[in-house]
Motif scaffolding. Structure first.
Motif, PDB file in Angstrom:
ATOM      1  N   PRO A   1       0.825  -1.208   0.000  1.00 11.51           N
ATOM      2  CA  PRO A   1       0.000   0.000   0.000  1.00 11.51           C
ATOM      3  C   PRO A   1       0.859   1.258   0.000  1.00 11.51           C
ATOM      4  CG  PRO A   1       0.070  -0.952   2.190  1.00 11.51           C
ATOM      5  CD  PRO A   1       0.778  -1.926   1.285  1.00 11.51           C
ATOM      6  N   LEU A   2       0.358   2.285  -0.633  1.00 10.96           N
ATOM      7  CA  LEU A   2       1.016   3.589  -0.644  1.00 10.96           C
ATOM      8  C   LEU A   2      -0.076   4.637  -0.564  1.00 10.96           C
ATOM      9  CD1 LEU A   2       3.694   5.167  -0.972  1.00 10.96           C
ATOM     10  CD2 LEU A   2       3.220   5.241  -3.426  1.00 10.96           C
ATOM     11  N   GLY A   3      -0.355   5.103   0.643  1.00  6.70           N
ATOM     12  CA  GLY A   3      -1.464   6.025   0.796  1.00  6.70           C
ATOM     13  C   GLY A   3      -2.795   5.307   0.644  1.00  6.70           C
ATOM     14  N   PRO A   4      -3.905   6.035   0.738  1.00  3.93           N
ATOM     15  CA  PRO A   4      -5.230   5.400   0.730  1.00  3.93           C
ATOM     16  C   PRO A   4      -5.669   4.859  -0.619  1.00  3.93           C
ATOM     17  CG  PRO A   4      -5.446   7.774   0.818  1.00  3.93           C
ATOM     18  CD  PRO A   4      -3.989   7.478   0.989  1.00  3.93           C
ATOM     19  N   ARG A   5      -5.085   5.365  -1.734  1.00  4.12           N
ATOM     20  CA  ARG A   5      -5.574   4.958  -3.054  1.00  4.12           C
ATOM     21  C   ARG A   5      -4.453   4.643  -4.033  1.00  4.12           C
ATOM     22  NH1 ARG A   5     -10.850   8.849  -4.241  1.00  4.12           N
ATOM     23  NH2 ARG A   5     -11.969   8.348  -2.301  1.00  4.12           N
ATOM     24  N   SER A   6      -3.355   4.112  -3.533  1.00  4.45           N
ATOM     25  CA  SER A   6      -2.247   3.745  -4.418  1.00  4.45           C
ATOM     26  C   SER A   6      -1.600   2.465  -3.925  1.00  4.45           C
ATOM     27  CB  SER A   6      -1.201   4.860  -4.479  1.00  4.45           C
ATOM     28  OG  SER A   6      -1.738   6.047  -5.007  1.00  4.45           O
ATOM     29  N   ILE A   7      -0.969   1.760  -4.861  1.00  7.75           N
ATOM     30  CA  ILE A   7      -0.164   0.597  -4.511  1.00  7.75           C
ATOM     31  C   ILE A   7       1.149   0.697  -5.279  1.00  7.75           C
ATOM     32  CG2 ILE A   7      -2.160  -0.868  -4.070  1.00  7.75           C
ATOM     33  CD1 ILE A   7      -0.092  -1.693  -7.091  1.00  7.75           C
ATOM     34  N   VAL A   8       2.182   0.027  -4.766  1.00  2.00           N
ATOM     35  CA  VAL A   8       3.447  -0.092  -5.479  1.00  2.00           C
ATOM     36  C   VAL A   8       3.880  -1.546  -5.436  1.00  2.00           C
ATOM     37  CG1 VAL A   8       4.284   2.267  -5.142  1.00  2.00           C
ATOM     38  CG2 VAL A   8       4.720   0.535  -3.389  1.00  2.00           C
ATOM     39  N   ALA A   9       4.644  -1.944  -6.437  1.00  2.00           N
ATOM     40  CA  ALA A   9       5.168  -3.313  -6.487  1.00  2.00           C
ATOM     41  C   ALA A   9       6.464  -3.309  -7.274  1.00  2.00           C
ATOM     42  CB  ALA A   9       4.166  -4.252  -7.135  1.00  2.00           C
ATOM     43  N   PRO A  10       7.420  -4.150  -6.908  1.00  2.00           N
ATOM     44  CA  PRO A  10       8.661  -4.225  -7.686  1.00  2.00           C
ATOM     45  C   PRO A  10       8.374  -4.629  -9.126  1.00  2.00           C
ATOM     46  CG  PRO A  10       8.862  -5.417  -5.598  1.00  2.00           C
ATOM     47  CD  PRO A  10       7.411  -5.093  -5.771  1.00  2.00           C
ATOM     48  N   VAL A  11       9.035  -3.943 -10.046  1.00  2.00           N
ATOM     49  CA  VAL A  11       8.888  -4.310 -11.452  1.00  2.00           C
ATOM     50  C   VAL A  11       9.365  -5.752 -11.620  1.00  2.00           C
ATOM     51  CG1 VAL A  11       9.734  -3.863 -13.783  1.00  2.00           C
ATOM     52  CG2 VAL A  11       9.080  -1.959 -12.298  1.00  2.00           C
ATOM     53  N   GLY A  12       8.587  -6.543 -12.305  1.00  2.00           N
ATOM     54  CA  GLY A  12       8.855  -7.970 -12.452  1.00  2.00           C
ATOM     55  C   GLY A  12       7.824  -8.800 -11.721  1.00  2.00           C
ATOM     56  N   SER A  13       7.430  -8.305 -10.524  1.00  2.00           N
ATOM     57  CA  SER A  13       6.375  -9.005  -9.792  1.00  2.00           C
ATOM     58  C   SER A  13       5.000  -8.553 -10.244  1.00  2.00           C
ATOM     59  CB  SER A  13       6.526  -8.763  -8.288  1.00  2.00           C
ATOM     60  OG  SER A  13       6.260  -7.410  -7.962  1.00  2.00           O
ATOM     61  N   LEU A  14       4.940  -7.334 -10.814  1.00  2.00           N
ATOM     62  CA  LEU A  14       3.684  -6.800 -11.317  1.00  2.00           C
ATOM     63  C   LEU A  14       4.001  -5.841 -12.454  1.00  2.00           C
ATOM     64  CD1 LEU A  14       0.599  -6.422 -11.072  1.00  2.00           C
ATOM     65  CD2 LEU A  14       1.049  -4.614  -9.386  1.00  2.00           C
ATOM     66  N   GLU A  15       3.367  -6.026 -13.594  1.00  2.00           N
ATOM     67  CA  GLU A  15       3.589  -5.160 -14.755  1.00  2.00           C
ATOM     68  C   GLU A  15       2.306  -4.391 -15.080  1.00  2.00           C
ATOM     69  OE1 GLU A  15       6.433  -4.620 -15.889  1.00  2.00           O
ATOM     70  OE2 GLU A  15       7.590  -6.332 -15.145  1.00  2.00           O
ATOM     71  N   ALA A  16       2.468  -3.321 -15.849  1.00  2.00           N
ATOM     72  CA  ALA A  16       1.335  -2.448 -16.159  1.00  2.00           C
ATOM     73  C   ALA A  16       0.206  -3.200 -16.839  1.00  2.00           C
ATOM     74  CB  ALA A  16       1.811  -1.276 -17.032  1.00  2.00           C
ATOM     75  N   GLU A  17       0.550  -4.135 -17.736  1.00  2.00           N
ATOM     76  CA  GLU A  17      -0.512  -4.828 -18.475  1.00  2.00           C
ATOM     77  C   GLU A  17      -1.376  -5.705 -17.573  1.00  2.00           C
ATOM     78  OE1 GLU A  17       3.494  -6.827 -19.572  1.00  2.00           O
ATOM     79  OE2 GLU A  17       2.672  -4.806 -19.333  1.00  2.00           O
ATOM     80  N   HIS A  18      -0.817  -6.163 -16.430  1.00  2.00           N
ATOM     81  CA  HIS A  18      -1.616  -6.948 -15.493  1.00  2.00           C
ATOM     82  C   HIS A  18      -2.808  -6.129 -14.987  1.00  2.00           C
ATOM     83  CE1 HIS A  18       2.242  -9.394 -14.430  1.00  2.00           C
ATOM     84  NE2 HIS A  18       1.711  -9.769 -15.580  1.00  2.00           N
ATOM     85  N   LEU A  19      -2.554  -4.853 -14.767  1.00  2.06           N
ATOM     86  CA  LEU A  19      -3.605  -3.986 -14.243  1.00  2.06           C
ATOM     87  C   LEU A  19      -4.476  -3.403 -15.351  1.00  2.06           C
ATOM     88  CD1 LEU A  19      -1.516  -2.098 -11.524  1.00  2.06           C
ATOM     89  CD2 LEU A  19      -3.164  -3.938 -11.166  1.00  2.06           C
ATOM     90  N   GLN A  20      -3.860  -3.161 -16.508  1.00  2.00           N
ATOM     91  CA  GLN A  20      -4.610  -2.552 -17.608  1.00  2.00           C
ATOM     92  C   GLN A  20      -5.610  -3.523 -18.229  1.00  2.00           C
ATOM     93  OE1 GLN A  20      -1.146  -1.401 -19.831  1.00  2.00           O
ATOM     94  NE2 GLN A  20      -1.298   0.759 -19.201  1.00  2.00           N
ATOM     95  N   ARG A  21      -5.326  -4.834 -18.152  1.00  2.59           N
ATOM     96  CA  ARG A  21      -6.181  -5.831 -18.792  1.00  2.59           C
ATOM     97  C   ARG A  21      -6.865  -6.751 -17.792  1.00  2.59           C
ATOM     98  NH1 ARG A  21      -1.648  -7.696 -23.311  1.00  2.59           N
ATOM     99  NH2 ARG A  21      -1.423  -5.651 -24.314  1.00  2.59           N
ATOM    100  N   GLY A  22      -6.533  -6.605 -16.515  1.00  2.00           N
ATOM    101  CA  GLY A  22      -7.075  -7.507 -15.512  1.00  2.00           C
ATOM    102  C   GLY A  22      -8.417  -7.047 -14.970  1.00  2.00           C
ATOM    103  N   PRO A  23      -8.844  -7.664 -13.879  1.00  3.60           N
ATOM    104  CA  PRO A  23     -10.179  -7.389 -13.326  1.00  3.60           C
ATOM    105  C   PRO A  23     -10.332  -5.993 -12.731  1.00  3.60           C
ATOM    106  CG  PRO A  23      -8.921  -8.835 -11.869  1.00  3.60           C
ATOM    107  CD  PRO A  23      -8.132  -8.711 -13.135  1.00  3.60           C
ATOM    108  N   PHE A  24      -9.191  -5.272 -12.544  1.00  7.00           N
ATOM    109  CA  PHE A  24      -9.271  -3.955 -11.915  1.00  7.00           C
ATOM    110  C   PHE A  24      -9.057  -2.813 -12.917  1.00  7.00           C
ATOM    111  CE2 PHE A  24      -7.284  -7.047  -9.032  1.00  7.00           C
ATOM    112  CZ  PHE A  24      -8.305  -7.173  -8.087  1.00  7.00           C
TER     113      PHE A  24
END
Length: 323
Positions: A253-276
């Motif tokens: 978590p990063l603040g109330p409305r953000s998340i961070v993750a190491p590059v490699g464990s999570l990529e932009a396309e996971h979020l752009q095309r996933g359920p969220f």
């Protein structure tokens, strides 16, 4: 050359809570030293010990060669302190505040007059020396507090969150003054701050968490050893943030409305095309910085405060002495 500050296996606790757990460090004369850590990490306790406001329960600390317990008075002559919360008397003028500080340090009248003019010139407040402090802006008050800390010609300047609450332009001006002072007068500067970008140019950065030093070195060395590239995603609501955290175990978590993750464990396309995808408002990459080093080592953003953490910091300050 002996270090101007030396801390050896210092320990301190409040009741059953450990604040410092065998901390050791050295600060070279004339250097810029940054102490970074989450709220409750032990920063304030350590600064209070070095400023002789609190005794350690174990270990030893030397300031300008003086033991902070056995030679506290001599140690205090070597330090100037700018507290996070203003301690100026805003009913007095700038000159009167400085004159009173000189009296406290036993400076003769002629010496006080000379030093008042000198430090006001250093912080560009000469034209306001006879103005009542309550009319000053936040930046002017901070500069006056720095001038006051320099009145008795200390060897070491302790700055506890010196620019908190100030706008970006004023913060930059404050640091320009401090950099010039350090160059011209070879003053050693120890800073605690929540603005990591302000200490990117420090000679040495020390990261403390849970009362222990977990890393120290130059900013470049820390970034090389611990810096990582992070993916940050901003989302539309807290519930989505919690769902992403549950779905991706490496996300933090990063603040109330953000998340961070190491590059490699999570990529932009996971979020752009996933359920969220429809809940993600912005995605960006964070290159290795001191902030990413801090995040990698502690799992937390330095300025990501919850109300409970703020209360813990206030409680630490109250127990540790007047700040």
């Amino acid at each position: 050359m002996a270090p101007i500050v030396s801390v050896e296996n210092v320990r301190a606790s409040y009741g059953g809570t450990v604040a410092l757990d065998g901390v050791s460090l050295e600060i070279a004369e004339g250097s810029s030293f940054a102490l970074l850590g989450p709220n409750g990490a032990g920063k304030t306790t350590l600064v209070n010990i070095l400023c002789t406001l609190r005794r350690p329960q174990g270990g030893r600390a030397l300031v300008a060669g003086n033991d902070v317990v056995r030679a506290a008075r001599r140690a205090r002559r070597s330090i100037g302190v700018v507290f996070q919360n203003s301690s100026l008397d805003d009913r007095l003028t700038a000159r009167e505040n400085l004159d009173f500080h000189g009296l406290v340090h036993g400076m003769p009248a002629r010496q006080r007059r000379l030093h008042i003019q000198r430090v006001l010139e250093l912080v560009a407040l000469t034209d306001w020396e006879d103005e009542i402090v309550r009319t000053f802006s936040g930046g002017m008050r901070r500069r006056l507090e720095i001038a006051r800390a320099l009145m008795h010609e200390p060897k070491i300047l302790f700055l506890d969150e010196p620019t908190v609450g100030l706008d970006a332009q004023t913060r930059q001006q404050i640091w320009e003054h401090l950099d010039r002072l350090r160059t011209e007068r070879r003053i050693t500067v120890l800073t605690t701050t929540h603005y990591i970008e302000e200490v990117e140019g420090a000679d040495l950065v020390c990261i403390i968490d849970h009362g222990k030093i977990i890393a120290q070195g130059s900013p470049e060395a820390l970034k090389e050893a611990h810096g990582r590239r992070w993916l940050q995603a901003d989302v539309s609501d807290t519930a989505t943030r919690q769902a992403i955290l549950a779905h991706y175990p490496h996300a933090q978590p990063l603040g109330p409305r953000s998340i961070v993750a190491p590059v490699g464990s999570l990529e932009a396309e996971h979020l752009q095309r996933g359920p969220f995808a429809d809940k993600v408002t912005e995605i960006r990459y964070r290159e290795p910085t001191l902030e990413s080093v801090f995040l990698s080592l502690t799992g937390r953003d330095l300025r990501d405060r919850t109300d409970g953490e703020k209360e813990a910091q206030l409680a630490e300050g109250r127990r540790g002495g007047h700040r």
